[in-house]
Design an enzyme around this catalytic site. Structure first.
Site, PDB file in Angstrom:
ATOM      1  N   ARG A 107       0.835  -1.217   0.000  1.00 43.85           N
ATOM      2  CA  ARG A 107       0.000   0.000   0.000  1.00 43.85           C
ATOM      3  C   ARG A 107       0.867   1.265   0.000  1.00 43.85           C
ATOM      4  O   ARG A 107       0.566   2.241   0.690  1.00 43.85           O
ATOM      5  CB  ARG A 107      -0.936   0.026   1.224  1.00 43.85           C
TER       6      ARG A 107
ATOM      7  N   SER B 111     -10.803  -0.827   3.293  1.00 44.49           N
ATOM      8  CA  SER B 111     -10.063  -0.919   4.560  1.00 44.49           C
ATOM      9  C   SER B 111      -9.639   0.484   4.995  1.00 44.49           C
ATOM     10  O   SER B 111      -9.036   1.213   4.204  1.00 44.49           O
ATOM     11  CB  SER B 111      -8.794  -1.753   4.389  1.00 44.49           C
TER      12      SER B 111
ATOM     13  N   GLU C  60      -4.941   3.726   5.976  1.00 44.80           N
ATOM     14  CA  GLU C  60      -4.733   3.519   4.534  1.00 44.80           C
ATOM     15  C   GLU C  60      -5.442   4.649   3.782  1.00 44.80           C
ATOM     16  O   GLU C  60      -4.931   5.188   2.806  1.00 44.80           O
ATOM     17  CB  GLU C  60      -5.321   2.169   4.106  1.00 44.80           C
TER      18      GLU C  60
HETATM   19  P1  FAD Z   1      -8.815   8.568  -4.908  1.00 47.12           P
HETATM   20  O1  FAD Z   1      -9.455   8.030  -3.694  1.00 47.12           O
HETATM   21  O2  FAD Z   1      -9.498   9.685  -5.612  1.00 47.12           O
HETATM   22  O3  FAD Z   1      -7.327   9.006  -4.568  1.00 47.12           O
HETATM   23  C1  FAD Z   1      -6.474   8.165  -3.848  1.00 47.12           C
HETATM   24  C2  FAD Z   1      -5.074   8.779  -3.849  1.00 47.12           C
HETATM   25  O4  FAD Z   1      -4.536   8.758  -5.166  1.00 47.12           O
HETATM   26  C3  FAD Z   1      -5.056  10.250  -3.436  1.00 47.12           C
HETATM   27  O5  FAD Z   1      -3.868  10.500  -2.722  1.00 47.12           O
HETATM   28  C4  FAD Z   1      -5.039  11.008  -4.763  1.00 47.12           C
HETATM   29  O6  FAD Z   1      -4.429  12.281  -4.657  1.00 47.12           O
HETATM   30  C5  FAD Z   1      -4.217  10.061  -5.617  1.00 47.12           C
HETATM   31  N1  FAD Z   1      -4.570  10.097  -7.049  1.00 47.12           N
HETATM   32  C6  FAD Z   1      -5.741   9.698  -7.615  1.00 47.12           C
HETATM   33  N2  FAD Z   1      -5.664   9.841  -8.968  1.00 47.12           N
HETATM   34  C7  FAD Z   1      -4.437  10.336  -9.242  1.00 47.12           C
HETATM   35  C8  FAD Z   1      -3.757  10.711 -10.443  1.00 47.12           C
HETATM   36  N3  FAD Z   1      -4.306  10.593 -11.658  1.00 47.12           N
HETATM   37  N4  FAD Z   1      -2.488  11.221 -10.330  1.00 47.12           N
HETATM   38  C9  FAD Z   1      -1.893  11.337  -9.129  1.00 47.12           C
HETATM   39  N5  FAD Z   1      -2.479  11.010  -7.972  1.00 47.12           N
HETATM   40  C10 FAD Z   1      -3.730  10.505  -8.024  1.00 47.12           C
HETATM   41  N6  FAD Z   1      -7.857  -0.819  -2.353  1.00 47.12           N
HETATM   42  C11 FAD Z   1      -7.027  -1.895  -2.488  1.00 47.12           C
HETATM   43  O7  FAD Z   1      -5.803  -1.724  -2.643  1.00 47.12           O
HETATM   44  N7  FAD Z   1      -7.515  -3.160  -2.450  1.00 47.12           N
HETATM   45  C12 FAD Z   1      -8.821  -3.426  -2.287  1.00 47.12           C
HETATM   46  O8  FAD Z   1      -9.219  -4.585  -2.259  1.00 47.12           O
HETATM   47  C13 FAD Z   1      -9.711  -2.327  -2.144  1.00 47.12           C
HETATM   48  N8  FAD Z   1     -11.032  -2.534  -1.948  1.00 47.12           N
HETATM   49  C14 FAD Z   1     -11.874  -1.479  -1.806  1.00 47.12           C
HETATM   50  C15 FAD Z   1     -13.234  -1.744  -1.623  1.00 47.12           C
HETATM   51  C16 FAD Z   1     -14.123  -0.693  -1.493  1.00 47.12           C
HETATM   52  C17 FAD Z   1     -15.597  -1.002  -1.298  1.00 47.12           C
HETATM   53  C18 FAD Z   1     -13.668   0.646  -1.550  1.00 47.12           C
HETATM   54  C19 FAD Z   1     -14.633   1.792  -1.458  1.00 47.12           C
HETATM   55  C20 FAD Z   1     -12.315   0.904  -1.708  1.00 47.12           C
HETATM   56  C21 FAD Z   1     -11.395  -0.152  -1.837  1.00 47.12           C
HETATM   57  N9  FAD Z   1     -10.018   0.051  -2.013  1.00 47.12           N
HETATM   58  C22 FAD Z   1      -9.176  -1.015  -2.178  1.00 47.12           C
HETATM   59  C23 FAD Z   1      -9.464   1.438  -2.018  1.00 47.12           C
HETATM   60  C24 FAD Z   1      -9.567   2.151  -3.399  1.00 47.12           C
HETATM   61  O9  FAD Z   1     -10.428   1.448  -4.249  1.00 47.12           O
HETATM   62  C25 FAD Z   1      -8.198   2.272  -4.062  1.00 47.12           C
HETATM   63  O10 FAD Z   1      -7.292   2.941  -3.233  1.00 47.12           O
HETATM   64  C26 FAD Z   1      -8.277   3.035  -5.409  1.00 47.12           C
HETATM   65  O11 FAD Z   1      -7.075   2.886  -6.116  1.00 47.12           O
HETATM   66  C27 FAD Z   1      -8.580   4.511  -5.247  1.00 47.12           C
HETATM   67  O12 FAD Z   1      -8.837   5.034  -6.536  1.00 47.12           O
HETATM   68  P2  FAD Z   1      -9.539   6.452  -6.715  1.00 47.12           P
HETATM   69  O13 FAD Z   1      -9.513   6.808  -8.164  1.00 47.12           O
HETATM   70  O14 FAD Z   1     -10.861   6.455  -6.071  1.00 47.12           O
HETATM   71  O15 FAD Z   1      -8.514   7.390  -5.937  1.00 47.12           O
HETATM   72  N1  EPU Z   2     -11.084 -11.044  10.282  1.00 44.65           N
HETATM   73  C1  EPU Z   2     -11.564 -10.957  11.574  1.00 44.65           C
HETATM   74  N2  EPU Z   2     -12.821 -10.460  11.743  1.00 44.65           N
HETATM   75  C2  EPU Z   2     -13.597 -10.065  10.709  1.00 44.65           C
HETATM   76  C3  EPU Z   2     -13.091 -10.152   9.390  1.00 44.65           C
HETATM   77  C4  EPU Z   2     -11.821 -10.647   9.208  1.00 44.65           C
HETATM   78  O1  EPU Z   2     -10.893 -11.313  12.529  1.00 44.65           O
HETATM   79  O2  EPU Z   2     -14.715  -9.648  10.952  1.00 44.65           O
HETATM   80  C5  EPU Z   2      -9.739 -11.601  10.088  1.00 44.65           C
HETATM   81  C6  EPU Z   2      -9.812 -13.035   9.587  1.00 44.65           C
HETATM   82  O3  EPU Z   2      -8.833 -13.776  10.272  1.00 44.65           O
HETATM   83  C7  EPU Z   2      -9.400 -12.937   8.139  1.00 44.65           C
HETATM   84  C8  EPU Z   2      -8.458 -11.732   8.152  1.00 44.65           C
HETATM   85  O4  EPU Z   2      -9.033 -10.860   9.116  1.00 44.65           O
HETATM   86  O5  EPU Z   2      -8.760 -14.080   7.679  1.00 44.65           O
HETATM   87  C9  EPU Z   2      -8.308 -11.037   6.826  1.00 44.65           C
HETATM   88  O6  EPU Z   2      -9.579 -10.564   6.382  1.00 44.65           O
HETATM   89  P1  EPU Z   2      -9.854 -10.283   4.839  1.00 44.65           P
HETATM   90  O7  EPU Z   2      -9.604 -11.484   4.033  1.00 44.65           O
HETATM   91  O8  EPU Z   2     -11.182  -9.615   4.737  1.00 44.65           O
HETATM   92  O9  EPU Z   2      -8.709  -9.277   4.413  1.00 44.65           O
HETATM   93  P2  EPU Z   2      -8.127  -7.966   5.111  1.00 44.65           P
HETATM   94  O10 EPU Z   2      -6.735  -8.280   5.545  1.00 44.65           O
HETATM   95  O11 EPU Z   2      -9.030  -7.412   6.129  1.00 44.65           O
HETATM   96  C10 EPU Z   2      -7.016  -7.089   2.934  1.00 44.65           C
HETATM   97  C11 EPU Z   2      -6.931  -5.786   2.212  1.00 44.65           C
HETATM   98  C12 EPU Z   2      -8.183  -5.601   1.362  1.00 44.65           C
HETATM   99  C13 EPU Z   2      -8.259  -6.728   0.351  1.00 44.65           C
HETATM  100  C14 EPU Z   2      -8.351  -8.047   1.118  1.00 44.65           C
HETATM  101  C15 EPU Z   2      -8.337  -9.235   0.188  1.00 44.65           C
HETATM  102  C16 EPU Z   2      -5.576  -4.302   3.544  1.00 44.65           C
HETATM  103  C17 EPU Z   2      -5.548  -3.142   4.456  1.00 44.65           C
HETATM  104  N3  EPU Z   2      -6.782  -4.704   3.154  1.00 44.65           N
HETATM  105  O12 EPU Z   2      -8.091  -6.988   3.862  1.00 44.65           O
HETATM  106  O13 EPU Z   2      -8.042  -4.379   0.653  1.00 44.65           O
HETATM  107  O14 EPU Z   2      -9.397  -6.589  -0.470  1.00 44.65           O
HETATM  108  O15 EPU Z   2      -7.208  -8.147   2.002  1.00 44.65           O
HETATM  109  O16 EPU Z   2      -7.055  -9.433  -0.325  1.00 44.65           O
HETATM  110  O17 EPU Z   2      -4.529  -4.835   3.196  1.00 44.65           O
HETATM  111  C18 EPU Z   2      -8.473  -2.051   0.833  1.00 44.65           C
HETATM  112  O18 EPU Z   2      -7.247  -1.888   0.767  1.00 44.65           O
HETATM  113  O19 EPU Z   2      -9.264  -1.078   0.893  1.00 44.65           O
HETATM  114  C19 EPU Z   2      -9.015  -3.394   0.828  1.00 44.65           C
HETATM  115  C20 EPU Z   2     -10.319  -3.655   0.938  1.00 44.65           C
END
Ligand code: FAD
Ligand code: EPU
Length: 338
Positions: A166, A238, A334
């Site tokens: 990240r 997250s 994050e």
């Molecule tokens: P923004 O939120 O608009 O911006 C994020 C950052 O990037 C800011 O610092 C912004 O200044 C910068 N930025 C954006 N666009 C540009 C650009 N063109 N040039 C320079 N800087 C820029 N993230 C994960 O890694 N894994 C996941 O599984 C995951 N699951 C998610 C699930 C949900 C339901 C939600 C709501 C979010 C999740 N995220 C996850 C977080 C998010 O989707 C990512 O961080 C995504 O890349 C953000 O994209 P955005 O365009 O919305 O960026």
């Molecule tokens: N867990 C609990 N309680 C809960 C849910 C989960 O204890 O209610 C524990 C379980 O042991 C589980 C572990 O947490 O195995 C991991 O949970 P999960 O698989 O949901 O993944 P996470 O570590 O919470 C990360 C990323 C997610 C990504 C998933 C899948 C980060 C900060 N988050 O979540 O990314 O989608 O793994 O790979 O690394 C995001 O960055 O916004 C994001 C959603």
């Protein structure tokens, strides 16, 4: 031509659904709009923030400056380097998951585990998005952008991006300075799949074969079950990163909590689960005013309706404090707080 809105509402531009405003919102629809923006007085107005789709941002105040919102679209298959690989470039404003769908449909492999992550292509390298055993850094060939201070074009090889968990240079010295215009990926035709994430492995049992398409379907099914859809319940995924601790710290916690989830991290360190730490600190499915932790995943903070950014931040602070008191582990956010 650039489009400028004064006193713009950001409610549709952040997935938390926070009612914040921006002094100026500048939308860029074409590559040439960047030069037009740079020669306008707005380019010298401070502070400046680059905004994608707002799916990793929490606004705690109105933003009294210029928000630059690139919406530039376009996908180009640049070359098929060998029979095994494809080089493909996508513009910053492409919706991330549409782009993943485009690649999977053509059987280009490498991004399928990252299906259904919200956001834009331009943001994907910023925090090096990751899910289900894959980080986007593994598929990035280069990132191209414009330095908003000098107007010069900059090209970052994958190495120069300094990707980590990240993390990248775009969150540090280049934050709000490099406007990422496009990302170029190196994808596969002879696929090497990443299916070791236990939940994904189980989900794939429902399919007769493993392909970019079935992995995409499996990931989408898991995510639809587990994660709140921001159009129903405001959130930014997250809220905190999973903390990385020393081997000794993990061993000492394991003596008290033998079933604590943990994963190997770089340099012999151990990645812990922030969701688990938060749940064990008593914060699962709790509410604080209009803010709360998601019932299935306490690492996701949610807006139950009309929460202010400050309310979400207060909840985050209380959670961090409890986790610190109970486990002596600091949680790092994050989500970007603005
Ligand atoms: P923004 O939120 O608009 O911006 C994020 C950052 O990037 C800011 O610092 C912004 O200044 C910068 N930025 C954006 N666009 C540009 C650009 N063109 N040039 C320079 N800087 C820029 N993230 C994960 O890694 N894994 C996941 O599984 C995951 N699951 C998610 C699930 C949900 C339901 C939600 C709501 C979010 C999740 N995220 C996850 C977080 C998010 O989707 C990512 O961080 C995504 O890349 C953000 O994209 P955005 O365009 O919305 O960026
Ligand atoms: N867990 C609990 N309680 C809960 C849910 C989960 O204890 O209610 C524990 C379980 O042991 C589980 C572990 O947490 O195995 C991991 O949970 P999960 O698989 O949901 O993944 P996470 O570590 O919470 C990360 C990323 C997610 C990504 C998933 C899948 C980060 C900060 N988050 O979540 O990314 O989608 O793994 O790979 O690394 C995001 O960055 O916004 C994001 C959603």
């Amino acid at each position: 031509m650039i489009s400028v809105t004064e006193h713009a509402s950001l409610i549709g531009l952040n997935t938390f659904g926070i009612k914040a405003g921006a002094r100026y919102l500048v939308q860029l629809d074409e590559e040439k709009d960047v030069q037009e923006f740079l020669s306008s007085p707005l380019a010298r107005h401070q502070p400046l923030l680059i905004l994608g789709s707002g799916s990793n941002i929490l606004f705690i105040n109105d933003f009294n400056g210029v928000i630059v919102h690139p919406r530039i679209r376009g996908i180009e298959v640049e070359s098929s380097v060998s029979g095994h690989e494809v080089i493909i470039k996508a513009a910053a404003g492409e919706p991330w998951d549409d782009f993943v769908g485009y690649c999977v449909k053509r059987d280009f492999g490498g991004l399928e585990n990252l299906s259904l992550i919200p956001g834009s292509v331009g943001a994907c390298p910023v925090q090096n998005i990751g899910a289900y055993g894959v980080e986007v850094s593994g598929a990035i060939e280069k990132v191209e952008g414009v330095d908003l201070q000098t107007g010069r074009k900059q090209i970052f090889s994958s190495k120069k991006c300094m990707f980590g968990y990240r993390d990248s240079v775009f969150k540090h010295e280049w934050k709000d300075r490099l406007l990422i215009m496009s990302v170029t990926f190196r994808l596969t035709r002879n696929h090497v799949f990443s299916t070791r994430y236990a939940e994904l492995e189980r989900e794939l049992d429902n399919f007769a074969e493993t392909s970019p398409d079935t992995i995409r379907q499996a990931v989408i099914a898991i995510r639809r079950r587990k994660l709140p859809d921001p159009s129903d319940l405001g959130n930014a995924g997250s809220f905190f990163k999973n903390p990385i601790v020393s081997k000794d710290k993990a061993a000492s916690l394991l003596r008290t909590f033998p079933t604590m989830p943990r994963f190997d991290a770089a340099d012999g360190q151990v990645k812990l689960s922030a969701a688990w730490l938060i749940e064990k600190s008593g914060w699962k499915a709790r509410k604080l005013g209009n803010a709360g932790t998601y019932k299935k995943q306490p690492l996701i903070l949610v807006n139950h309706g009309n929460a202010s950014g400050a309310e979400i931040l207060e909840l985050a602070k209380q959670i961090s404090r409890t986790v610190m008191n109970r486990f002596a582990i600091p949680l790092e956010t994050e989500v970007r707080i603005v």
